[in-house]
Design an enzyme around this catalytic site. Sequence first.
Site, PDB file in Angstrom:
ATOM      1  NE  ARG A 109      75.603  59.900   2.632  1.00  0.00           N
ATOM      2  CZ  ARG A 109      76.855  60.170   2.302  1.00  0.00           C
ATOM      3  NH1 ARG A 109      77.151  60.472   1.091  1.00  0.00           N
ATOM      4  NH2 ARG A 109      77.811  60.167   3.204  1.00  0.00           N
ATOM      5  CG  ASP A 158      81.408  64.735 -11.619  1.00  0.00           C
ATOM      6  OD1 ASP A 158      82.058  63.749 -12.027  1.00  0.00           O
ATOM      7  OD2 ASP A 158      81.183  64.950 -10.410  1.00  0.00           O
TER       8      ASP A 158
HETATM    9  C1  LIG Z   1      83.161  59.986  -6.328  1.00  0.00           C
HETATM   10  C2  LIG Z   1      82.710  61.170  -7.044  1.00  0.00           C
HETATM   11  C3  LIG Z   1      83.503  62.329  -7.135  1.00  0.00           C
HETATM   12  C4  LIG Z   1      84.822  62.475  -6.397  1.00  0.00           C
HETATM   13  O1  LIG Z   1      85.774  61.578  -6.840  1.00  0.00           O
HETATM   14  P1  LIG Z   1      86.906  60.989  -5.877  1.00  0.00           P
HETATM   15  O2  LIG Z   1      87.698  60.098  -6.764  1.00  0.00           O
HETATM   16  O3  LIG Z   1      86.222  60.258  -4.763  1.00  0.00           O
HETATM   17  O4  LIG Z   1      87.706  62.136  -5.373  1.00  0.00           O
HETATM   18  C5  LIG Z   1      83.010  63.390  -7.881  1.00  0.00           C
HETATM   19  N1  LIG Z   1      81.827  63.329  -8.494  1.00  0.00           N
HETATM   20  C6  LIG Z   1      81.034  62.230  -8.429  1.00  0.00           C
HETATM   21  C7  LIG Z   1      79.728  62.224  -9.147  1.00  0.00           C
HETATM   22  C8  LIG Z   1      81.440  61.122  -7.702  1.00  0.00           C
HETATM   23  O5  LIG Z   1      80.641  60.057  -7.643  1.00  0.00           O
END
Ligand SMILES: *Cc1c(COP(=O)(O)O)cnc(C)c1O
Length: 460
Positions: A384, A217
Amino acid sequence: MKKKYMAEPFKIKSVEPLQMLDRKGREQAIENAGYNTFLIKSEEVYIDLLTDSGTNAMSDKQWAGIMVGDEAYAGSRNWYHLEETVQELFGFKHLVPTHQGRGAENLLSRILVKPGTYIPGNMYFTTTRAHQEMNGGTFVDVIIDEAHEPDRDDIIFKGNVDLNKFEALIKKVGADKIPYICVGVTVNLAGGQPVSMANLREVNALAKNHGIRVMFDATRCVENAFFIKDREKGYENKSIKEIIHEMFSYADGCTMSGKKDCIVNIGGFLAMNDEELFQKAKSIVVVFEGMPSYGGMAGRDMEAMAIGLREAMDYNYIKHRVEQVAYLGEQLSEAGVPIVKPVGGHAVFLDAQAFLPHLTQDEFPAQALAAEIYVDSGVRTMERGIVSAGRDKEGKNHYPKLELVRLTIPRRVYTYAHLDYVAESIINVYKQRDTVKGLKWVYEPPVLRFFTGRFEPIKK
Ligand SMILES: *Cc1c(COP(=O)(O)O)cnc(C)c1O
């Protein structure tokens, strides 16, 4: 010359004037919003630290890129620019654009996650896990234990994967039941904590031994690269670009939200080396997002993203960004305000339970604190804690270990003077913390209650 902090590595060409309500106006606004900062109008906010997602300030070059948007339905020149930028910086062969990060997560999960499979990850992210579960997979947390401890400030790579946990999962369910491991760089829900290069290398080696894909990610990868340069031996003299390139050499692909480290307001992508995965992604992106040459983005947005990604490789840009976050954390910490440590890449988290020890968790200390900060100064933050955690299947409240208020710093938007103002307000609230009242529900929505729930102060 010794500097107090690194001043802004940009000058300001266009400004957005801010309105400042007086205290009475803010009291009215928070009451109208049901003591929920998500329901305050943006115009009623002075400094907005709700999120760093899509709230970035673009550069003059990015705005110029907007003007050369090629809005052709197919084969836009901006698409080719974005494709070659990602290929060069990340080293992946193929790119599939999406409207934002979760669009890429949807494609990846639909293709690789089948019922009965397990997806290990270094802590979950909300949308990422939701897509895995919607496709019948089970998320398994394989982050190191210390990531869950807010006061462990001796661990400098708190986002690392625990290789023993990963290996134990492989032994337990079998490698054929693990379509990929998802590695977040940095880990958002751990507070923006980084993963070391050594750990990425080891995760890759273990996964490859068992024929398991590694997907990053990549949303916050530039922040992660900065921490590697700053903290990991052997990387002091490497450029952010070189570090990014090495990081991604340990992945088979990635999902990316452009709204964070690409310094734009919307956009995302899925990238990979695997030909078969690429073909499958191309065949479903048309259903969910758009043609494989725009995937839900306008040509101009792809241009701004290509330019933004390259700007993000600038050491001074990312140093200033991460140090701004650390500076706010230091101001608060020095004044005795309880925060989560170490401070991560994008936000400072207040420990609301330690801040307001006179409130029980059922009196929503983080929600109450976020409302109080807004009333004090017009600074918008986010809860949160127990409100965000929601209820379980039996309808019982989850009681999360961490009850936090998040102060998220948008990229290139605020100056150090703004951060001083934020710190002063929070220190002021801290001095009068005994007067902060708890909250009770007025309206509790059945799902994702933190977005639209309404509260009122408990009168005691
Ligand atoms: C924001 C985020 C996402 C999702 O992305 P979007 O553009 O909001 O759909 C996924 N992983 C992480 C770590 C994020 O911070």
